[in-house]
Design a protein around this motif. Sequence first.
Motif, mmCIF file in Angstrom:
data_model
loop_
_atom_site.group_PDB
_atom_site.id
_atom_site.type_symbol
_atom_site.label_atom_id
_atom_site.label_comp_id
_atom_site.label_asym_id
_atom_site.label_seq_id
_atom_site.Cartn_x
_atom_site.Cartn_y
_atom_site.Cartn_z
ATOM 1 N N GLY A 81 0.822 -1.211 0.000
ATOM 2 C CA GLY A 81 0.000 0.000 0.000
ATOM 3 C C GLY A 81 0.852 1.256 0.000
ATOM 4 N N ARG A 82 1.912 1.278 0.830
ATOM 5 C CA ARG A 82 2.842 2.412 0.840
ATOM 6 C C ARG A 82 3.523 2.574 -0.516
ATOM 7 N NH1 ARG A 82 4.057 0.470 5.961
ATOM 8 N NH2 ARG A 82 5.898 -0.640 5.233
ATOM 9 N N THR A 83 3.859 1.440 -1.149
ATOM 10 C CA THR A 83 4.522 1.482 -2.453
ATOM 11 C C THR A 83 3.611 2.072 -3.516
ATOM 12 O OG1 THR A 83 5.880 -0.444 -1.902
ATOM 13 C CG2 THR A 83 5.611 0.056 -4.231
ATOM 14 N N LEU A 84 2.340 1.720 -3.515
ATOM 15 C CA LEU A 84 1.419 2.170 -4.558
ATOM 16 C C LEU A 84 0.914 3.595 -4.350
ATOM 17 C CD1 LEU A 84 -0.674 -1.074 -5.131
ATOM 18 C CD2 LEU A 84 1.135 -0.140 -6.584
ATOM 19 N N LEU A 85 0.863 4.039 -3.106
ATOM 20 C CA LEU A 85 0.363 5.376 -2.802
ATOM 21 C C LEU A 85 1.241 6.431 -3.486
ATOM 22 C CD1 LEU A 85 -2.007 6.342 -1.074
ATOM 23 C CD2 LEU A 85 -0.422 6.704 0.794
ATOM 24 N N GLY A 86 0.623 7.300 -4.243
ATOM 25 C CA GLY A 86 1.343 8.373 -4.921
ATOM 26 C C GLY A 86 1.887 7.997 -6.291
ATOM 27 N N ARG A 87 1.756 6.737 -6.675
ATOM 28 C CA ARG A 87 2.250 6.310 -7.998
ATOM 29 C C ARG A 87 1.247 6.683 -9.074
ATOM 30 N NH1 ARG A 87 6.921 3.204 -8.265
ATOM 31 N NH2 ARG A 87 7.806 3.162 -6.182
ATOM 32 N N ARG A 88 1.736 6.701 -10.314
ATOM 33 C CA ARG A 88 0.907 7.062 -11.460
ATOM 34 C C ARG A 88 0.903 5.920 -12.471
ATOM 35 N NH1 ARG A 88 0.276 12.723 -11.733
ATOM 36 N NH2 ARG A 88 1.486 13.782 -10.151
ATOM 37 N N ALA A 89 -0.022 6.010 -13.427
ATOM 38 C CA ALA A 89 -0.064 5.032 -14.510
ATOM 39 C C ALA A 89 1.285 5.045 -15.223
ATOM 40 C CB ALA A 89 -1.184 5.356 -15.480
ATOM 41 N N ALA A 90 1.765 3.867 -15.591
ATOM 42 C CA ALA A 90 3.043 3.625 -16.278
ATOM 43 C C ALA A 90 4.229 3.568 -15.329
ATOM 44 C CB ALA A 90 3.300 4.628 -17.392
ATOM 45 N N ASP A 91 4.048 3.827 -14.024
ATOM 46 C CA ASP A 91 5.139 3.666 -13.061
ATOM 47 C C ASP A 91 5.443 2.183 -12.880
ATOM 48 O OD1 ASP A 91 5.320 6.356 -12.648
ATOM 49 O OD2 ASP A 91 4.460 6.338 -10.620
ATOM 50 N N THR A 92 6.691 1.872 -12.598
ATOM 51 C CA THR A 92 7.096 0.506 -12.272
ATOM 52 C C THR A 92 7.161 0.398 -10.760
ATOM 53 O OG1 THR A 92 8.386 0.338 -14.299
ATOM 54 C CG2 THR A 92 8.904 -1.228 -12.561
ATOM 55 N N VAL A 93 6.613 -0.685 -10.222
ATOM 56 C CA VAL A 93 6.586 -0.880 -8.773
ATOM 57 C C VAL A 93 7.133 -2.261 -8.420
ATOM 58 C CG1 VAL A 93 4.649 0.676 -8.359
ATOM 59 C CG2 VAL A 93 4.192 -1.694 -8.867
ATOM 60 N N ALA A 94 7.699 -2.359 -7.214
ATOM 61 C CA ALA A 94 8.189 -3.643 -6.718
ATOM 62 C C ALA A 94 7.014 -4.424 -6.145
ATOM 63 C CB ALA A 94 9.243 -3.418 -5.646
ATOM 64 N N LEU A 95 6.890 -5.662 -6.570
ATOM 65 C CA LEU A 95 5.803 -6.522 -6.096
ATOM 66 C C LEU A 95 6.400 -7.766 -5.451
ATOM 67 C CD1 LEU A 95 3.412 -6.403 -9.176
ATOM 68 C CD2 LEU A 95 3.162 -5.179 -7.029
ATOM 69 N N PRO A 96 5.774 -8.241 -4.390
ATOM 70 C CA PRO A 96 6.270 -9.469 -3.770
ATOM 71 C C PRO A 96 5.909 -10.672 -4.626
ATOM 72 C CG PRO A 96 4.358 -8.618 -2.588
ATOM 73 C CD PRO A 96 4.664 -7.643 -3.688
ATOM 74 N N PRO A 97 6.587 -11.746 -4.621
ATOM 75 C CA PRO A 97 7.908 -11.901 -4.031
ATOM 76 C C PRO A 97 8.986 -11.557 -5.051
ATOM 77 C CG PRO A 97 7.091 -14.050 -4.661
ATOM 78 C CD PRO A 97 6.038 -13.035 -5.052
ATOM 79 N N ARG A 98 9.780 -10.607 -4.744
ATOM 80 C CA ARG A 98 10.943 -10.184 -5.531
ATOM 81 C C ARG A 98 10.662 -10.008 -7.020
ATOM 82 N NH1 ARG A 98 14.420 -14.715 -3.740
ATOM 83 N NH2 ARG A 98 13.742 -14.783 -1.605
ATOM 84 N N GLY A 99 9.626 -9.324 -7.325
ATOM 85 C CA GLY A 99 9.294 -9.080 -8.732
ATOM 86 C C GLY A 99 8.948 -7.628 -8.931
ATOM 87 N N SER A 100 8.615 -7.295 -10.139
ATOM 88 C CA SER A 100 8.180 -5.934 -10.403
ATOM 89 C C SER A 100 6.997 -5.983 -11.357
ATOM 90 C CB SER A 100 9.321 -5.093 -11.004
ATOM 91 O OG SER A 100 9.666 -5.592 -12.278
ATOM 92 N N GLY A 101 6.264 -4.911 -11.362
ATOM 93 C CA GLY A 101 5.112 -4.801 -12.236
ATOM 94 C C GLY A 101 4.958 -3.372 -12.686
ATOM 95 N N ARG A 102 4.097 -3.158 -13.646
ATOM 96 C CA ARG A 102 3.857 -1.813 -14.172
ATOM 97 C C ARG A 102 2.404 -1.475 -13.910
ATOM 98 N NH1 ARG A 102 6.723 1.438 -16.823
ATOM 99 N NH2 ARG A 102 8.243 -0.071 -17.515
ATOM 100 N N ILE A 103 2.173 -0.262 -13.401
ATOM 101 C CA ILE A 103 0.811 0.204 -13.178
ATOM 102 C C ILE A 103 0.192 0.517 -14.538
ATOM 103 C CG2 ILE A 103 -0.642 1.991 -12.150
ATOM 104 C CD1 ILE A 103 1.439 2.243 -9.919
ATOM 105 N N VAL A 104 -0.888 -0.158 -14.836
ATOM 106 C CA VAL A 104 -1.566 0.024 -16.113
ATOM 107 C C VAL A 104 -2.570 1.168 -16.019
ATOM 108 C CG1 VAL A 104 -3.033 -1.080 -17.841
ATOM 109 C CG2 VAL A 104 -1.283 -2.412 -16.661
ATOM 110 N N ARG A 105 -3.384 1.149 -14.957
ATOM 111 C CA ARG A 105 -4.422 2.167 -14.784
ATOM 112 C C ARG A 105 -4.539 2.581 -13.330
ATOM 113 N NH1 ARG A 105 -9.678 -0.357 -17.576
ATOM 114 N NH2 ARG A 105 -8.617 -2.296 -17.210
ATOM 115 N N VAL A 106 -4.832 3.848 -13.134
ATOM 116 C CA VAL A 106 -5.190 4.377 -11.819
ATOM 117 C C VAL A 106 -6.558 4.996 -11.976
ATOM 118 C CG1 VAL A 106 -4.621 6.016 -9.994
ATOM 119 C CG2 VAL A 106 -2.774 4.856 -11.222
ATOM 120 N N LEU A 107 -7.543 4.440 -11.292
ATOM 121 C CA LEU A 107 -8.916 4.969 -11.386
ATOM 122 C C LEU A 107 -9.266 5.719 -10.111
ATOM 123 C CD1 LEU A 107 -10.685 1.835 -12.877
ATOM 124 C CD2 LEU A 107 -9.708 3.757 -14.106
#
Length: 156
Positions: free
Chosen positions: A130-156
Motif C-alpha cells: 500500500g505504501r509502495t502504490l500510494l502516490g504512484r501514477r499510470a506507467a510507473d514501475t513498482v516492486a511486487l512481492p515476491p521479488r518481482g516488479s510490475g507496471r501500473i496500467v491504470r489508476v482509477l
Amino acid sequence: MNKEALRDEICRRLRAQLSLQTGAAALARDEAISEESRPENKYDTHSQEAAYLAEGQARLAGEIEADIARCLALRFSPADATGPAAMGALLEVSRGGASTWYFLAPAAGGLEVELDGATILVLTPQSPLGRTLLGRRAADTVALPPRGSGRIVRVL
C-alpha cells in the motif's frame, strides 16, 4: 468499475465481521459472569480468563466499528487517470502479462472482493505494498512481492 459499489461491499463484509465479533464478545462475557465460572479455589482462573477474552473481543469489535466509519467516510474525487494514486484509488498492475487489481482503502486490508468479474485486493497505506502504490501514477514501475516488479496500467 464502480468504486462506490466496491466500498459498499467492503462495508457489508465489515458489518458481517462486526456481527460475529459482537456475538463472540457477548458469549465470552456471559461465560465470565456465569455461576459455573466462579472460582473453586484461589488457583482457579477460568472466570478471569473468560473476562480477558471478552475484553479483547469487545476491543476488536470497537476496531471493526471504527473501520466501518473510516470506509463510509471515504469520498471519491473525479477520476483522473494521470494523477497520483491516493486513498480510494483503484489500480490495475500488470506483471508478466497478468493483471492484478488493488484498492487503496483506510481499513480492511487483505480483504479480497469480487466486482465486475475481477478480484480486487484491498490495501491500506500501513501495508508495504500500500505504501509502495500510494502516490504512484499510470506507467510507473513498482516492486511486487515476491521479488518481482510490475507496471501500473491504470489508476482509477
